[in-house]
Design an enzyme around this catalytic site. Structure first.
Site, mmCIF file in Angstrom:
data_model
loop_
_atom_site.group_PDB
_atom_site.id
_atom_site.type_symbol
_atom_site.label_atom_id
_atom_site.label_comp_id
_atom_site.label_asym_id
_atom_site.label_seq_id
_atom_site.Cartn_x
_atom_site.Cartn_y
_atom_site.Cartn_z
ATOM 1 N N HIS A 7 0.833 -1.204 0.000
ATOM 2 C CA HIS A 7 0.000 0.000 0.000
ATOM 3 C C HIS A 7 0.863 1.248 0.000
ATOM 4 O O HIS A 7 2.052 1.195 0.330
ATOM 5 C CB HIS A 7 -0.970 0.052 1.189
ATOM 6 C CG HIS A 7 -0.319 0.057 2.544
ATOM 7 N ND1 HIS A 7 -0.004 -1.087 3.228
ATOM 8 C CD2 HIS A 7 0.073 1.070 3.351
ATOM 9 C CE1 HIS A 7 0.553 -0.783 4.396
ATOM 10 N NE2 HIS A 7 0.624 0.527 4.495
ATOM 11 N N HIS A 79 4.054 7.067 3.858
ATOM 12 C CA HIS A 79 4.972 5.940 3.665
ATOM 13 C C HIS A 79 4.493 5.038 2.542
ATOM 14 O O HIS A 79 3.343 5.128 2.107
ATOM 15 C CB HIS A 79 5.169 5.127 4.956
ATOM 16 C CG HIS A 79 3.948 4.426 5.477
ATOM 17 N ND1 HIS A 79 3.084 4.996 6.381
ATOM 18 C CD2 HIS A 79 3.449 3.188 5.229
ATOM 19 C CE1 HIS A 79 2.115 4.136 6.675
ATOM 20 N NE2 HIS A 79 2.301 3.025 5.987
ATOM 21 N N GLU A 130 7.715 1.012 5.007
ATOM 22 C CA GLU A 130 7.192 -0.031 5.878
ATOM 23 C C GLU A 130 7.424 -1.364 5.169
ATOM 24 O O GLU A 130 7.160 -1.483 3.978
ATOM 25 C CB GLU A 130 5.689 0.191 6.108
ATOM 26 C CG GLU A 130 5.028 -0.863 6.975
ATOM 27 C CD GLU A 130 3.532 -0.585 7.188
ATOM 28 O OE1 GLU A 130 2.929 0.174 6.402
ATOM 29 O OE2 GLU A 130 2.985 -1.123 8.161
HETATM 30 CO CO CO Z 1 1.232 1.222 6.330
#
Ligand code: CO
Length: 134
Positions: A7, A79, A130
């Site tokens: 994502h 992020h 991440e």
């Molecule tokens: Co995230």
């Protein structure tokens, strides 16, 4: 080592407006807001054919995105999340090459119930990364 883009997370100052933008203007499939108090955010998930966008809004007094929004009042990309098959192996490989893992380096259970780690943006082109064990 890294696999799919899981994502892209966008911090937003107004979650309803952000959800409406993606739903009505961009024509995407958008979830209802999901409060995630353990992570200090409320999330709207935008489902795309090949990945997700997560619209993040601060929840509670100690939100990890409050400072970001203070500096980026209109919102912005917070992020990107890449999938890895083995998060501890990924961490060890990155550390061995001098990259900084945020926090104590122990994977935490992320918003999707899977182990995650964050990498220092100064080591990755100004981008907070991440890693999620897929
Ligand atoms: Co995230």
């Amino acid at each position: 080592m890294i696999g799919r883009l899981n994502h892209v997370a966008i911090a937003v100052p107004d979650l309803d407006r952000a959800a409406a933008l993606y739903r009505d203007l961009l024509g995407a499939k958008v979830s209802a807001p999901v409060p995630e108090p353990r992570h200090g955010v409320t999330v709207v998930f935008v489902e795309l054919p090949n990945t997700k966008i997560e619209l993040l809004h601060p929840l509670g007094d100690d939100s990890p995105i409050a400072g970001f929004l203070a500096k980026n009042a209109a919102g912005g990309i917070h992020h990107v999340c890449y999938e890895v098959p083995d998060i501890r192996a990924a961490r060890d490989r990155l550390r061995a090459q001098g990259a900084r893992v945020l926090g104590d380096g122990e994977p935490k259970i992320g918003a999707h119930g899977k182990p995650v780690l964050f990498l220092h943006p100064k080591d990755f082109l100004g981008t907070l990364i991440e890693l999620e064990q897929a």
